[in-house]
Write a protein that holds these residues in place. Structure first.
Motif, mmCIF file in Angstrom:
data_model
loop_
_atom_site.group_PDB
_atom_site.id
_atom_site.type_symbol
_atom_site.label_atom_id
_atom_site.label_comp_id
_atom_site.label_asym_id
_atom_site.label_seq_id
_atom_site.Cartn_x
_atom_site.Cartn_y
_atom_site.Cartn_z
ATOM 1 N N ARG A 46 -27.598 80.397 -48.844
ATOM 2 C CA ARG A 46 -27.964 79.387 -49.850
ATOM 3 C C ARG A 46 -29.202 79.825 -50.645
ATOM 4 O O ARG A 46 -29.339 79.479 -51.814
ATOM 5 C CB ARG A 46 -28.279 78.049 -49.178
ATOM 6 N N ALA A 51 -28.172 73.220 -42.096
ATOM 7 C CA ALA A 51 -29.353 73.672 -42.842
ATOM 8 C C ALA A 51 -29.789 75.038 -42.336
ATOM 9 O O ALA A 51 -30.080 75.945 -43.113
ATOM 10 C CB ALA A 51 -30.488 72.658 -42.703
ATOM 11 N N VAL A 52 -29.813 75.183 -41.025
ATOM 12 C CA VAL A 52 -30.215 76.465 -40.442
ATOM 13 C C VAL A 52 -29.133 77.519 -40.689
ATOM 14 O O VAL A 52 -29.415 78.608 -41.190
ATOM 15 C CB VAL A 52 -30.494 76.297 -38.934
ATOM 16 N N MET A 53 -27.914 77.186 -40.361
ATOM 17 C CA MET A 53 -26.830 78.171 -40.445
ATOM 18 C C MET A 53 -26.655 78.727 -41.853
ATOM 19 O O MET A 53 -26.389 79.907 -42.041
ATOM 20 C CB MET A 53 -25.522 77.544 -39.974
ATOM 21 N N TYR A 87 -28.731 69.249 -39.710
ATOM 22 C CA TYR A 87 -29.743 70.224 -39.304
ATOM 23 C C TYR A 87 -29.088 71.553 -38.927
ATOM 24 O O TYR A 87 -29.587 72.626 -39.263
ATOM 25 C CB TYR A 87 -30.565 69.700 -38.131
ATOM 26 N N SER A 135 -28.901 78.754 -44.310
ATOM 27 C CA SER A 135 -30.149 78.920 -45.059
ATOM 28 C C SER A 135 -30.222 80.225 -45.832
ATOM 29 O O SER A 135 -30.666 80.226 -46.989
ATOM 30 C CB SER A 135 -31.369 78.765 -44.137
#
Lengths: 311, 246, 246, 311
Positions: free
Chosen positions: B239, B232-234, B229, B236
């Protein structure tokens, strides 16, 4: 009264008022309101940008953003200290913020939806803030004036960094450029409104100007901001979302459209997009941190007792 | 990957992931001074990340930003400790302190590295970390020996986080190679400094490190379920825009 | 984008984002029956997402999965209500109920759509949603008129979420076009059904919908700050492996 | 005693024992332990897979995973009901789980680190579970036997879906294939250990087999699982992480290596990777949900009083 006259005379001669000097109650109250509102804005202002610290798209941008948010908290701290010299405690001011009684800059009630918003806050919001704050370096109250000198130095750094974020976007992919334009569309009018209502509708202004704690009119600063920003937007290849914007050869200045003042007053009243979220976040931070503050207090009391017992 | 690259990634990943957790507090800390302190530590840690990644960028053929934003969870080599969530501010402080208690002697040892670049990096970082531990130790003591609630919260945080210190202190073949080359300090002095530091501080703080099982894995890419998680945030934005410059 | 595609994306995005929030509860609900119910609603909602996205896949030249996993935050057209976080289970229940109270009359109206595919989709979905609202209404009443704590939590959730119902009920030019074509129901009957449903239920639940400002924006891609995090997590795997099939 | 003899006789004649029938205390206790352990495994088993519901990489996979986790909660429910027929309440069983007193399958104390883990849980973990459960459809206790029939039908569906996730990965990009191999490396041995310790070290087994609530030995089922899974792994082009694995022509079965039983017993003792996280998550769900359960109770009481008053 004579005191009032002597006070106004000092101001007119550009002598700084210091904390121990006599001052009219109205001057003190107005200053407390103005400084604390500014302090609260720095505190709440951490939130929209802090929202992107975990998602900054490069290590360098992350570091710069951390430094910036740190500066903002620091500004909050100096400003609370400046307000304290007027006889109000930080706890009182915090309570006013958390209860929703105190105001902060409405600009922070807009959400940051994309990374480009962080650029816009630096470029436009800090740009507008500097425009407001530079004159205040010469304001009549010593501690406020000195705090402003320090704040302005850092803010202009932030503005350049914000501009640089936007520059990188417009020099990037089509998506990045679109992201920048979209963010500009959302932030332009709120930034224009940061200077407050039109002079004709502005309350308190005349007295504050006489006291040397407001040095330019809202409309004057707003015009200066527009004149500074339009060429920057052109350089970036971005379009300002104002069909009425055009150069006025006579005035040697830009004409521009009228913001939606209904929206402005609506946000001020607490009905902006993020008013609830911002206050909720600050209240949660405060409430969740109660044990921390009480723990430190308890430790300090123990230490004091031990010291007394040891004497 | 060479032992040296493995080591540098571990150091850099620790700094990045702890910096990420630290950055989550901005605007949400219990007092303004802590907002400032956490942003400041985050800033130091991101700076250290850039330096460590820079050391191995050539060998790995990836820029520091690629290392941060385009690796998967199993490729990150940070210890389990730093990825643990901000359950409350007590967890954040305790995580920081336990990390500092290892980070300081580690960097201190690295200032004597036979690799001049590593020694210079450590020289710069150790000053920052000395300041970090002065702050974090002080708060551990004051809150541990504070109110009943602050004591209980600090103890709960210690109970949760202590098992992960095994991962912080773990060593493997890659480390042994580097120790033999004089590149990094041996395990024993770092462990000893960590033990002394924590034993003395917890005594003053009236806190007790728990017995029981210890957890390892992060250093070999076996993370806790929190890590996905966090990444995913870091990651985002990069990506979502592959190939973009920021 | 055509008004029809805009409408279908709004419907599909609502279902997907609410399904995403619903799915966060799996294994974490207050009783096993709620774990089951939330997984079941999530399943229905993801199924509906697939149907709505399928309707516009050709026009937009994107597969349903591309629509879900490769659009940015500003391109999602779901209402603000469904993206609001799972602050507690009361928020989750209230969010579901308010959504159901709009979703049911909306789908009911759509069963009479001049577009046969839409009518068929609505026919299928309306059965699921009738079951959703039976459950959510029942819980609103029982918990609103339950213990003092359950009442207060439900009221707090209603206070927080009610302003977002404006976004749920909002209409714009795209909708007007579709109403004129007989494709979707007019605003008034949906609004009326929503008002009746909520007025009666809140009366039974001893809850009061707050006055005050209303929030709109989600339907035009102006989301709350929660949305970016939700998407970062939801899209993380496909974004990390562009071009992969799963 | 005569009762004991008659009971054993019924079992030997394959007559199902039903809740109202007389049964030895040991039989009841063993069954409660076995059924509740199974129920707890379904409950805790929601967590590692639930961890990927928000991140499933396609809409179809998300839907399938939601359906699966829903089934697991459903299995938990039937099994608690089956246990209740033996005179123990769901609240008692829940309390035992939350306090850490009751066991659940150790497999769920491993973390799910990538999407491929969801595939492995379906293919290997559900595969092993089915291997254990299929014989229990014929077990001597009626409610348990009927619950198992329902559970097995769904589980075999889950296993096929898990296998299909892995299939898609190995047919995908290099990264996806590597992800599948990595997950297999981590899940293979824990799956092998799901059948419990080697027969030589297995306690309780003999009596349970006599009572018809354990129908095959651990090693027997383990061998069957290996024999079934090896060709599947070959078909997928994945390598099982066991250098000792090879076909034994004489036995017409695969020989395989010895799992790390120290690790197995360590995880059972509570020292696995995620034991704390799993129990913490369940306790948090329970504690955070207290107001919900109390609220419903309060409403039920009000309604009852009103009904009585109306009579």
């Amino acid at each position: 009264s004579d005191q009032d006259k002597a006070f106004q005379d000092k101001i007119d001669r550009n002598v700084r008022i210091e904390p121990r000097d006599w001052m009219p109650e109205g001057y003190r109250k107005t200053l407390i309101r103005q400084i604390s509102q500014h302090a609260h804005s720095e505190i709440v202002g951490q939130l929209p940008e802090g929202n992107w610290i975990t998602r900054a798209p490069s290590l360098q941008r992350k570091a710069i953003l951390l430094a910036k948010v740190q500066d903002e908290a620091g500004h909050g701290l100096y400003l609370y200290c400046a307000a304290e010299t007027l006889g109000v405690s930080r706890d009182e001011l915090t309570e006013q913020l958390l209860s929703g009684k105190a105001k902060y800059s409405s600009i922070f009630n807009y959400p940051t939806l994309t990374w480009a918003d962080v650029g816009m806050i630096g470029w436009l919001v800090d740009g507008a803030a500097i425009m407001n704050q530079v004159p205040l370096q010469r304001c009549s109250y010593g501690p406020y004036s000195r705090a402003m000198i320090r704040v302005c130095k850092e803010e202009s750094f932030h503005q350049r960094q914000g501009f640089d974020i936007v520059r990188a976007l417009v020099e990037g992919t089509e998506d990045q450029k679109a992201m920048a334009q979209d963010a500009l569309n959302r932030w332009w009018w709120p930034a224009i409104m940061m200077f407050g209502p039109p002079d004709a509708d502005s309350t308190h202004s005349e007295q504050s100007m006489k006291w040397g704690i407001k040095l330019n009119s809202n409309d004057e600063l707003r015009q200066k901001f527009v004149d500074q920003t339009v060429p920057q937007a052109e350089w970036l290849g971005l379009t300002l979302p104002d069909p009425d914007l055009k150069w006025n050869e006579d005035r040697q200045s830009y004409d521009f459209g009228t913001p939606d003042w209904d929206e402005f007053f609506n946000v001020i009243k607490g009905n902006g997009i993020c008013n609830r979220e911002r206050l909720d976040a600050r209240n949660k931070a405060w409430d969740d941190g109660a044990w921390f503050r009480e723990g430190l207090m308890a430790h300090a009391e123990k230490t004091t007792k031990q010291n007394i017992a040891a004497e | 990957m060479s032992p040296f690259a493995t080591f540098c990634l571990r150091m850099g990943d620790n700094a990045l992931i702890l910096g990420q957790r630290t950055g989550e507090w901005c605007g949400h800390a219990p007092v303004l001074e802590e907002d400032i302190a956490f942003a400041n530590m985050g800033l130091d840690l991101i700076g250290q990340t850039q330096l460590w990644y820079g050391m191995v960028s050539d060998e790995l053929g990836k820029s520091p930003d690629d290392l941060a934003f385009f690796r998967g969870e199993r490729e990150f080599l940070n210890t389990l400790l730093v990825e643990q969530p901000n359950t409350d501010f007590a967890h954040a402080l305790m995580r920081q302190y336990l990390f500092d208690a290892w980070h300081l002697p580690m960097l201190d040892g690295l200032t004597g590295s036979t690799n001049a670049d590593v020694a210079a990096l450590a020289e710069k970082s150790v000053k920052e970390v000395r300041y970090h531990i002065d702050r974090s130790r002080d708060l551990i003591v004051r809150l541990g020996d504070g109110s009943p609630e602050s004591h209980d919260r600090m103890q709960a945080a210690l109970d949760w986080l202590w098992p992960f210190t095994a991962d912080l202190l773990a060593r493997d073949a890659a480390d042994d190679t580097l120790v033999a080359e004089g590149m990094i300090p041996a395990a024993a002095p770092v462990q000893q400094a960590f033990d002394w530091e924590t034993a003395e501080t917890f005594a003053r703080a009236t806190l007790t490190a728990p017995d029981g099982p210890r957890r390892t894995g992060g250093r070999t890419g076996n993370h806790s379920e929190h890590m996905g998680y966090l990444l995913a945030v870091m990651q985002s934005v990069p990506r979502a825009h592959p190939g973009a410059h920021w």
